[in-house]
Design an enzyme around this catalytic site. Structure first.
Site, PDB file in Angstrom:
ATOM      1  N   GLU A   9       0.829  -1.201   0.000  1.00  0.00           N
ATOM      2  CA  GLU A   9       0.000   0.000   0.000  1.00  0.00           C
ATOM      3  C   GLU A   9       0.866   1.254   0.000  1.00  0.00           C
ATOM      4  O   GLU A   9       0.665   2.164  -0.816  1.00  0.00           O
ATOM      5  CB  GLU A   9      -0.904   0.007   1.231  1.00  0.00           C
ATOM      6  N   ASP A  16      -5.875  -3.661  -3.228  1.00  0.00           N
ATOM      7  CA  ASP A  16      -5.958  -2.221  -3.449  1.00  0.00           C
ATOM      8  C   ASP A  16      -4.618  -1.660  -3.897  1.00  0.00           C
ATOM      9  O   ASP A  16      -4.549  -0.841  -4.824  1.00  0.00           O
ATOM     10  CB  ASP A  16      -6.467  -1.503  -2.204  1.00  0.00           C
TER      11      ASP A  16
END
Length: 416
Positions: free
Chosen positions: A95, A156
Site C-alpha cells: 500500500e 488495493d
C-alpha cells in the site's frame, strides 16, 4: 497543538512552513460571505498570499502540496525508494509503495518514481511486477533478517500500482510502464477478481483468505476507488473493469444502509451483503470510501450516486465538529473521534457536497494539528494520516485531478 507559522524567517521572507497557513487564511478571507463567518474569517486573512483554491479555480498554486510531499519524503521514504511505517516497527507495505509511486507521478518526478518501482519489484514482487503480484508486508523477521513477512497480496495496492504504471506510460510516453501496468492489471483480473451471480466481477482484497466459505466472499469497499476502476476500464476495455465500474455505485449503496461505509463486508447469494468476520465497523479502511467519492470527477458515471450513498458522515458532521473514529454500518451508530487524517480525507467529500461550515471545521483541525518542525500533521505524524492528507490536499490544490474516464490529469500536464 500548533498554530500556523506566519512569522518571517531571518532573511525577512515568510517561512516555507507557513505556506499551508497562508493559503488557508486567504481561502477563508475570500469566502467570508460564502461561509457566513463574518469577521471570524478576517482574523485569518493576510495580504499578498496565494489563495487556497476552490473546485472552480482554473489555475491554482500547487506549491503547498509539493512542500507537503517533500516533507513526507524526508520522513518516510529512504534513498532506495522504500516507504517506512515507523509506527509499525519500520515495516513496508505494498500500500505504502503504491501510494508513493502515484504521488511521484503526480509530482512529475521520474527518478523517484523509478526508485520506488525498482524497490517494489525487487523486494515485494520477486523481481518483476509483470510476473508476480507483490507481497503486501515486508520488514524485520524474528531471526533479525529483513524480507517478506506475508506473501499474500493486497488488491488495493495492486490496483493502484497497475493504474499508476498505465498513467505514467501515457503521461511520460514510457511504453515499458504501460506494458508492466497492463500485465499487472491482467494478473489482478486472474487472481483477485471473482464473478458473483447477478452482480458480475468483484475485486477480492487479496489472493488468499477472502473466499471464506462456498459461495461466500469478503470484500473491502475502500479497495475500489471509482477513478482507478474507471481508468482501468478506459485503458483496458476488454478486462473486467467496465462491468466493475458500472456495478460499483450499487455495491456502495447496498453496503451503506445508514450512509456509513464498512471496512469489511461479506457476501453470499443466500444472505446478500452481511457482517464479515472482521466485524461491522467502518473506520480506518472505510474513511477512504469518502475520500475517493470526494475526489471522483462528478461527470464520471455513478460518481454522484456513490457520493449520495455515503451521506451518513455528512449528516453526522452537521452536528459534530470532527468525524468519528468508527461507525457500525448496520446500525449507523458512530463512536469516538477520528485522527487528523480523517478530517483531511473528508475535505474533498464535504466540498463536493457544498458543506461550507463543515469544510471550515476540518481545515481548522488541520491548522491545529500541523507541526511546523517536520511539515506534517499530528504530534506523531502517522504514516497513514499523511497519506490521507496527501490525497485530499492534492485534490484541493488541483495537483490531483481525474477526467470523467478516470485518466489522471496532474497540474503539470496542463502546462505542456
Amino acid at each position: 497543538m500548533r498554530e500556523w507559522n506566519l512569522q518571517a524567517d531571518d532573511s525577512g521572507n515568510a517561512s516555507a512552513s507557513s505556506t499551508h497557513g497562508r493559503n488557508l487564511r486567504c481561502w477563508l478571507r475570500s469566502r467570508t460571505r460564502w461561509l457566513g463567518l463574518g469577521s471570524l474569517a478576517m482574523l485569518f486573512a493576510v495580504e499578498g498570499c496565494a489563495m487556497l483554491p476552490s473546485a472552480g479555480d482554473s489555475a491554482p498554486n500547487p506549491a503547498p502540496w509539493y512542500q507537503f510531499w517533500t516533507s513526507y519524503q524526508a520522513r518516510f521514504i529512504d534513498s532506495q525508494g522504500r516507504v517506512i511505517d515507523w509506527n509499525d516497527g519500520g515495516i513496508t507495505t505494498s500500500e505504502g509503495q503504491s501510494y508513493a509511486l502515484f504521488f511521484a507521478l503526480v509530482a512529475n518526478n521520474p527518478k523517484l518514481f523509478q526508485n520506488i518501482l525498482t524497490w517494489t519489484q525487487d523486494n515485494l514482487a520477486q523481481g518483476s511486477l509483470a510476473a508476480h503480484l507483490p507481497a503486501w508486508r515486508w520488514g524485520e523477521r524474528p531471526n533479525k533478517t529483513w524480507g517478506v513477512l506475508d506473501t499474500n497480496s493486497a488488491a488495493d495496492a495492486d490496483l493502484w500500482i497497475a493504474y499508476t504504471l498505465i498513467q505514467a506510460g501515457r503521461l511520460w510516453n514510457r511504453n515499458s510502464y504501460t506494458a508492466m501496468g497492463t500485465l499487472l492489471a491482467k494478473r489482478i483480473a486472474q487472481q483477485e477478481v471473482v464473478t458473483l451471480p447477478d452482480t458480475g466481477p468483484m475485486l477480492i482484497p487479496g489472493n488468499a483468505g477472502f473466499h471464506i466459505a462456498p459461495n461466500t466472499y469478503v470484500f473491502n469497499p475502500s479497495y475500489l476507488p471509482l477513478p482507478v476502476v474507471e481508468g482501468l476500464a478506459h485503458a483496458l476495455p476488454h478486462g473486467p473493469w467496465r462491468a466493475m465500474a458500472m456495478h460499483l455505485p450499487h455495491f456502495i449503496k447496498a453496503v451503506s444502509p445508514h450512509g456509513f461505509a464498512p471496512d469489511w463486508v461479506a457476501y453470499s447469494p443466500r444472505q446478500g451483503y452481511h457482517i464479515a468476520p472482521q466485524g461491522s465497523n467502518g473506520s480506518y479502511n472505510a474513511i477512504r470510501v469518502y475520500l475517493w467519492a470526494g475526489m471522483s470527477n462528478p461527470d464520471t458515471p455513478g460518481a454522484q450516486r456513490i457520493l449520495d450513498s455515503v451521506s451518513g458522515m455528512a449528516n453526522y458532521l452537521q452536528s459534530h465538529l470532527l468525524p468519528p473514529v468508527s461507525e457500525d454500518w448496520q446500525t449507523g451508530v458512530p463512536s469516538g473521534t477520528g485522527p487528523t487524517g480523517f478530517s483531511a480525507a473528508l475535505i474533498p467529500y464535504l466540498m463536493q457536497k457544498n458543506m461550507k461550515p463543515e469544510v471550515h471545521n476540518q481545515w481548522l483541525r488541520l491548522n491545529a494539528d500541523y507541526d511546523r518542525a517536520d511539515g506534517l500533521y499530528g504530534k506523531t505524524s502517522h504514516y497513514y494520516d499523511q497519506n490521507l492528507a496527501l490525497f485530499a490536499l492534492g485534490w484541493v490544490y488541483h495537483t490531483i485531478r481525474f477526467d470523467r474516464n478516470g485518466e489522471l490529469k496532474p497540474s503539470w500536464s496542463n502546462r505542456k
